[in-house]
Design an enzyme around this catalytic site. Sequence first.
Site, PDB file in Angstrom:
ATOM      1  N   TYR A  58       0.848  -1.201   0.000  1.00 31.12           N
ATOM      2  CA  TYR A  58       0.000   0.000   0.000  1.00 31.12           C
ATOM      3  C   TYR A  58       0.880   1.247   0.000  1.00 31.12           C
ATOM      4  CZ  TYR A  58      -3.621  -3.331   1.583  1.00 31.12           C
ATOM      5  OH  TYR A  58      -4.483  -4.394   1.720  1.00 31.12           O
ATOM      6  N   HIS A 127      -0.225 -12.166   1.179  1.00 32.48           N
ATOM      7  CA  HIS A 127      -1.256 -11.348   0.520  1.00 32.48           C
ATOM      8  C   HIS A 127      -1.874 -12.054  -0.692  1.00 32.48           C
ATOM      9  CE1 HIS A 127      -2.006  -6.714  -0.078  1.00 32.48           C
ATOM     10  NE2 HIS A 127      -3.121  -7.401  -0.161  1.00 32.48           N
ATOM     11  N   SER A 206     -12.822  -5.199   1.963  1.00 31.87           N
ATOM     12  CA  SER A 206     -13.814  -4.512   1.105  1.00 31.87           C
ATOM     13  C   SER A 206     -15.245  -4.905   1.474  1.00 31.87           C
ATOM     14  CB  SER A 206     -13.533  -4.784  -0.381  1.00 31.87           C
ATOM     15  OG  SER A 206     -12.235  -4.407  -0.744  1.00 31.87           O
ATOM     16  N   PRO A 207     -15.594  -4.897   2.781  1.00 36.43           N
ATOM     17  CA  PRO A 207     -16.964  -5.271   3.162  1.00 36.43           C
ATOM     18  C   PRO A 207     -18.006  -4.266   2.682  1.00 36.43           C
ATOM     19  CG  PRO A 207     -15.813  -4.344   5.042  1.00 36.43           C
ATOM     20  CD  PRO A 207     -14.793  -4.500   3.952  1.00 36.43           C
ATOM     21  N   LEU A 208     -17.529  -3.071   2.303  1.00 36.87           N
ATOM     22  CA  LEU A 208     -18.443  -2.046   1.769  1.00 36.87           C
ATOM     23  C   LEU A 208     -18.380  -2.031   0.242  1.00 36.87           C
ATOM     24  CD1 LEU A 208     -17.473   0.812   4.276  1.00 36.87           C
ATOM     25  CD2 LEU A 208     -19.325  -0.869   4.479  1.00 36.87           C
ATOM     26  N   GLY A 209     -17.849  -3.102  -0.347  1.00 33.38           N
ATOM     27  CA  GLY A 209     -17.736  -3.150  -1.805  1.00 33.38           C
ATOM     28  C   GLY A 209     -16.912  -2.002  -2.343  1.00 33.38           C
ATOM     29  N   ARG A 210     -15.841  -1.651  -1.617  1.00 32.52           N
ATOM     30  CA  ARG A 210     -14.948  -0.537  -1.965  1.00 32.52           C
ATOM     31  C   ARG A 210     -15.695   0.801  -1.979  1.00 32.52           C
ATOM     32  NH1 ARG A 210     -13.343  -5.113  -4.458  1.00 32.52           N
ATOM     33  NH2 ARG A 210     -11.123  -5.611  -4.363  1.00 32.52           N
ATOM     34  N   GLY A 211     -16.745   0.875  -1.196  1.00 36.16           N
ATOM     35  CA  GLY A 211     -17.529   2.114  -1.094  1.00 36.16           C
ATOM     36  C   GLY A 211     -18.812   2.075  -1.915  1.00 36.16           C
ATOM     37  N   PHE A 212     -18.879   1.183  -2.896  1.00 39.62           N
ATOM     38  CA  PHE A 212     -20.022   1.140  -3.822  1.00 39.62           C
ATOM     39  C   PHE A 212     -21.327   0.803  -3.090  1.00 39.62           C
ATOM     40  CE2 PHE A 212     -22.394  -0.685  -7.505  1.00 39.62           C
ATOM     41  CZ  PHE A 212     -22.212   0.347  -8.417  1.00 39.62           C
TER      42      PHE A 212
HETATM   43  N1  LIG Z   1      -6.195  -8.664   1.324  1.00 38.08           N
HETATM   44  C1  LIG Z   1      -6.453  -7.963   0.248  1.00 38.08           C
HETATM   45  O1  LIG Z   1      -6.180  -8.387  -0.863  1.00 38.08           O
HETATM   46  C2  LIG Z   1      -7.118  -6.627   0.378  1.00 38.08           C
HETATM   47  C3  LIG Z   1      -7.663  -6.013  -0.760  1.00 38.08           C
HETATM   48  C4  LIG Z   1      -8.289  -4.763  -0.584  1.00 38.08           C
HETATM   49  C5  LIG Z   1      -8.353  -4.166   0.669  1.00 38.08           C
HETATM   50  N2  LIG Z   1      -7.788  -4.811   1.749  1.00 38.08           N
HETATM   51  C6  LIG Z   1      -7.857  -4.219   3.099  1.00 38.08           C
HETATM   52  O2  LIG Z   1      -9.226  -4.075   3.442  1.00 38.08           O
HETATM   53  C7  LIG Z   1      -9.507  -2.739   3.813  1.00 38.08           C
HETATM   54  C8  LIG Z   1     -10.938  -2.378   3.433  1.00 38.08           C
HETATM   55  O3  LIG Z   1     -11.194  -2.615   2.071  1.00 38.08           O
HETATM   56  P1  LIG Z   1     -11.420  -1.421   1.030  1.00 38.08           P
HETATM   57  O4  LIG Z   1     -10.863  -0.172   1.575  1.00 38.08           O
HETATM   58  O5  LIG Z   1     -10.950  -1.948  -0.279  1.00 38.08           O
HETATM   59  O6  LIG Z   1     -12.979  -1.327   0.854  1.00 38.08           O
HETATM   60  P2  LIG Z   1     -14.248  -1.001   1.779  1.00 38.08           P
HETATM   61  O7  LIG Z   1     -13.889  -1.027   3.189  1.00 38.08           O
HETATM   62  O8  LIG Z   1     -15.320  -1.876   1.274  1.00 38.08           O
HETATM   63  O9  LIG Z   1     -14.606   0.484   1.319  1.00 38.08           O
HETATM   64  C9  LIG Z   1     -13.752   1.568   1.512  1.00 38.08           C
HETATM   65  C10 LIG Z   1     -14.364   2.767   0.821  1.00 38.08           C
HETATM   66  O10 LIG Z   1     -15.636   3.064   1.412  1.00 38.08           O
HETATM   67  C11 LIG Z   1     -15.656   4.402   1.885  1.00 38.08           C
HETATM   68  N3  LIG Z   1     -16.401   4.388   3.154  1.00 38.08           N
HETATM   69  C12 LIG Z   1     -16.003   3.866   4.334  1.00 38.08           C
HETATM   70  N4  LIG Z   1     -16.968   3.990   5.258  1.00 38.08           N
HETATM   71  C13 LIG Z   1     -17.994   4.615   4.649  1.00 38.08           C
HETATM   72  C14 LIG Z   1     -19.277   5.033   5.074  1.00 38.08           C
HETATM   73  N5  LIG Z   1     -19.702   4.808   6.317  1.00 38.08           N
HETATM   74  N6  LIG Z   1     -20.074   5.658   4.171  1.00 38.08           N
HETATM   75  C15 LIG Z   1     -19.671   5.874   2.915  1.00 38.08           C
HETATM   76  N7  LIG Z   1     -18.472   5.504   2.447  1.00 38.08           N
HETATM   77  C16 LIG Z   1     -17.634   4.862   3.309  1.00 38.08           C
HETATM   78  C17 LIG Z   1     -14.223   4.818   2.028  1.00 38.08           C
HETATM   79  O11 LIG Z   1     -14.060   6.194   1.774  1.00 38.08           O
HETATM   80  P3  LIG Z   1     -13.517   7.224   2.888  1.00 38.08           P
HETATM   81  O12 LIG Z   1     -12.091   6.867   3.129  1.00 38.08           O
HETATM   82  O13 LIG Z   1     -13.716   8.528   2.220  1.00 38.08           O
HETATM   83  O14 LIG Z   1     -14.397   7.031   4.093  1.00 38.08           O
HETATM   84  C18 LIG Z   1     -13.531   4.011   0.918  1.00 38.08           C
HETATM   85  O15 LIG Z   1     -13.607   4.690  -0.305  1.00 38.08           O
HETATM   86  C19 LIG Z   1      -8.424  -1.922   3.123  1.00 38.08           C
HETATM   87  O16 LIG Z   1      -8.222  -0.673   3.755  1.00 38.08           O
HETATM   88  C20 LIG Z   1      -7.228  -2.837   3.237  1.00 38.08           C
HETATM   89  O17 LIG Z   1      -6.616  -2.712   4.508  1.00 38.08           O
HETATM   90  C21 LIG Z   1      -7.190  -6.027   1.616  1.00 38.08           C
END
Ligand SMILES: NC(=O)c1ccc[n+]([C@@H]2O[C@H](COP(=O)([O-])OP(=O)(O)OC[C@H]3O[C@@H](n4cnc5c(N)ncnc54)[C@H](OP(=O)(O)O)[C@@H]3O)[C@@H](O)[C@H]2O)c1
Length: 334
Positions: A58, A127, A206-212
């Site tokens: 990252y 990873h 990505s439990p929030l579908g990357r924000g989607f």
């Molecule tokens: N092992 C792997 O291969 C892998 C792959 C991807 C990610 N990860 C890890 O998993 C973590 C989480 O996954 P992710 O960041 O990909 O996706 P996510 O948690 O599904 O979504 C993150 C996105 O949602 C937004 N968000 C968060 N809370 C919100 C809310 N309450 N309302 C509206 N938008 C919200 C964030 O924006 P803001 O920052 O503006 O709030 C960001 O753009 C990463 O940070 C990383 O540590 C691991």
Amino acid sequence: MSIPTTQLGTHGPVVGVQGLGCMGMSEFYGPTDTAEALATLDAALDLGVTLFDTADVYGSGANEELIGPFVRANRDQVVLATKFAIERRADDPTYRGVRNDAAYVRTAVDASLRRLGVDHIDVYYMHRRDPAVPLAESVGAMAELVRAGKVRHLGLSEVTGDELREAYAVHPIAALQSEWSIFSRDVEQTAVPAAAELGIAFVPYSPLGRGFLTGAFAAAEQLSADDYRRHHPQFSGPNAAGNAALVAPIQKIAAGRGVSAAQIALAWVHQRAEVHGLTVVPIPGTRKRTRLAENTAAATLVLTSAELAELEPIAGHVAGNRYADMTFTSAGRE
Ligand SMILES: NC(=O)c1ccc[n+]([C@@H]2O[C@H](COP(=O)([O-])OP(=O)(O)OC[C@H]3O[C@@H](n4cnc5c(N)ncnc54)[C@H](OP(=O)(O)O)[C@@H]3O)[C@@H](O)[C@H]2O)c1
């Protein structure tokens, strides 16, 4: 108010039931604000979040460097998780290589410890899997790090159920971190049942579908030019409109409960894990204190069976893969 705690698998540490994904604080999801990111880390600890998730890849090391001072200042409370295996190239921002060989594992851990400024990592994940390298070699090398005191617990990311069993036979695994959400449920085929069987905790990324799933954006074009999600198959081109419509039931349930769609998405992973009989510690990513507070408030939200039934068919209608290259995922090897 502090969120409840749970054990990160039979062999893992006790953590808050929701962790914090730190990736977006350095890269991938639009502009970053260091001061707000650091304030978010402190606020997380105040709310009972103890599992902090980063990776060497990252920001090409920048994310580990960013959270290092926070981790050192709170070393006894923080459960620090980082990862190795993905290689990048300075001259090609799109390049992703995978390295699992023992020599690489030994080099990678020392580089992470140096960037973080700590003497041990609490949960060290592989990873991505390079199927050309036997798991006995890579997990064997990770086990040596435990014996050397550099790492406390082992984790894997994006491995299949069979791979998880094979790895576990080499050394106990505390956590499996893979994508799991209302939109992405392929892990329920083999990885989730294997984790449940072995007493391994699941850390949904990505439990929030990357924000989607939160409704924060409905198509890739709404994101900044350098946002990594602009190339995501589910948010771009002809798939985006149909997938955005699939978020509507989540928003409807949220409105009816007076909560946010993000909170519904987080409650869903907890309850889906109960069905499968395993511990989950989702790691929603955010760079902002306001969203962190919103997300942790979901830790005690319980959906009704009627609400769960409404969310059940959504994943089956999602258009497009969760990665452009599915060989990068467990599903690509199943
Ligand atoms: N092992 C792997 O291969 C892998 C792959 C991807 C990610 N990860 C890890 O998993 C973590 C989480 O996954 P992710 O960041 O990909 O996706 P996510 O948690 O599904 O979504 C993150 C996105 O949602 C937004 N968000 C968060 N809370 C919100 C809310 N309450 N309302 C509206 N938008 C919200 C964030 O924006 P803001 O920052 O503006 O709030 C960001 O753009 C990463 O940070 C990383 O540590 C691991």
